[in-house]
Design an enzyme around this catalytic site. Structure first.
Site, short mmCIF file in Angstrom:
data_model
loop_
_atom_site.label_atom_id
_atom_site.label_comp_id
_atom_site.label_asym_id
_atom_site.label_seq_id
_atom_site.Cartn_x
_atom_site.Cartn_y
_atom_site.Cartn_z
N CYS A 1 35.00 39.58 45.23
CA CYS A 1 34.29 40.31 46.28
C CYS A 1 34.43 41.82 46.15
CB CYS A 1 34.73 39.81 47.65
SG CYS A 1 33.46 40.09 48.88
N ARG B 1 25.50 39.85 57.59
CA ARG B 1 26.52 39.68 56.55
C ARG B 1 26.23 38.35 55.85
NH1 ARG B 1 30.66 42.91 56.10
NH2 ARG B 1 32.02 41.49 54.97
N HIS C 1 35.46 33.53 48.08
CA HIS C 1 36.83 33.46 48.62
C HIS C 1 37.16 31.98 48.82
CE1 HIS C 1 36.88 37.75 49.48
NE2 HIS C 1 35.76 37.63 50.12
N1 GLN Z 1 33.61 45.31 52.09
C1 GLN Z 1 32.78 44.61 51.12
C2 GLN Z 1 31.49 44.03 51.77
O1 GLN Z 1 31.45 43.88 52.97
C3 GLN Z 1 33.55 43.48 50.46
C4 GLN Z 1 33.98 42.40 51.43
C5 GLN Z 1 34.95 41.41 50.82
O2 GLN Z 1 35.78 41.73 49.97
N2 GLN Z 1 34.91 40.14 51.33
O3 GLN Z 1 30.56 43.71 51.04
#
Ligand code: GLN
Length: 265
Positions: free
Chosen positions: A97, A134, A202
């Site tokens: 990520c 998101r 993840h």
């Molecule tokens: N902050 C980054 C985003 O929102 C990565 C998030 C993460 O590592 N899960 O895309």
């Protein structure tokens, strides 16, 4: 021969928001179960470069935009060049990520300036701001790279605002079966360059995808000892059960992507 591996865990105190430390535990245990000695090098803002360069496998996990901004200066100024050199000689790496975003050309956060990346992968990532949703939820994909793993499936959980677009020089890791992946529109997830893997998964990604963990371990041994690595099979009944449970739940498929109907005739 007594094999030993040193795993560089980049910024464990800052880039560990989503439980990705579980990947380090899996790599460590899957080595120890096979009698391979493992040392974990916590690479923090203060760690000298020599410690990083002495490692045979690199891992870096996910984080929110705030931690990414803290880490970015140190990573870019002190460590990314060394990580690029390690990857260019074939040392395997797993970037999850935010780390995956850092390994590209730049990450455009939700607010503020672009964060320059290491340029290991030919990709860019741009957050679509507060209006865009998101990309979050359980996710399943079928590996298309690296060779030797293609056709197998991976399952995990994603939670990112950034949308990643791959350039011509970088291959995708997998084809999305359920979920969003890199950007929720081109149908791909992750990236592969030499033995470096980037992914939005993840979960953490490795416990339910032991084939990926073993691929990283084998590559690390091969580069360090300059010989083909044959890993003793482990009893992965529980891991495969968890993998297939999620695969069936998400895409009604099981056993590494074989369709249930074709299995049942
Ligand atoms: N902050 C980054 C985003 O929102 C990565 C998030 C993460 O590592 N899960 O895309």
């Amino acid at each position: 021969m007594n094999y030993e591996l040193k795993i560089a865990w980049l910024y464990p105190d800052l880039m560990s928001t989503y439980g990705d430390r579980g990947n380090v535990i899996i790599l460590q245990k899957r080595c120890q179960f096979r009698g391979i000695e493992v040392n974990i090098e916590n690479i923090t803002l203060e760690t000298p470069l020599s410690k990083l360069k002495s490692c045979s496998l690199v891992f870096m996990g996910g984080a929110q935009d705030r931690q990414q901004k803290i880490v970015s200066l140190d990573f870019l100024k002190k460590k990314s060049y060394a990580v690029s050199e390690m990857i260019n000689i074939g040392i395997p790496a797993l970037f999850v990520c935010a780390a995956y975003q850092f390994a590209g050309h730049y990450y455009r956060p939700y607010q503020g300036d672009d964060i320059p990346g290491a340029g290991i992968f030919d990709l860019i990532t741009e957050h679509q701001g507060n209006q865009a949703k998101r990309l979050t939820g359980n996710v399943a994909a079928e590996l298309v790279n690296p060779s030797g793993l293609n056709g197998k499936t991976i399952v995990g959980f994603e939670n990112h605002g950034g949308r990643t677009k791959l350039g011509a020089k970088t291959k995708p890791l997998a084809k999305v079966l359920k979920g969003y992946g890199n950007n929720g529109s081109d149908g791909y997830e992750g990236a592969v360059y030499k033995n470096a893997i980037g992914s939005y998964f993840h979960g953490p990604i490795l416990p339910k995808n032991p084939h990926l963990a073993d691929w990283l371990i084998a590559k690390a041994l091969e580069v360090k000892y300059k010989e083909k690595a044959y890993l003793k099979p482990l009893d992965d009944a529980l891991e495969n059960q968890a993998h297939n449970f999620m695969l069936k739940k998400l895409v009604h498929r099981s056993v590494w992507g074989i369709d249930r109907k074709s299995m049942l005739g």
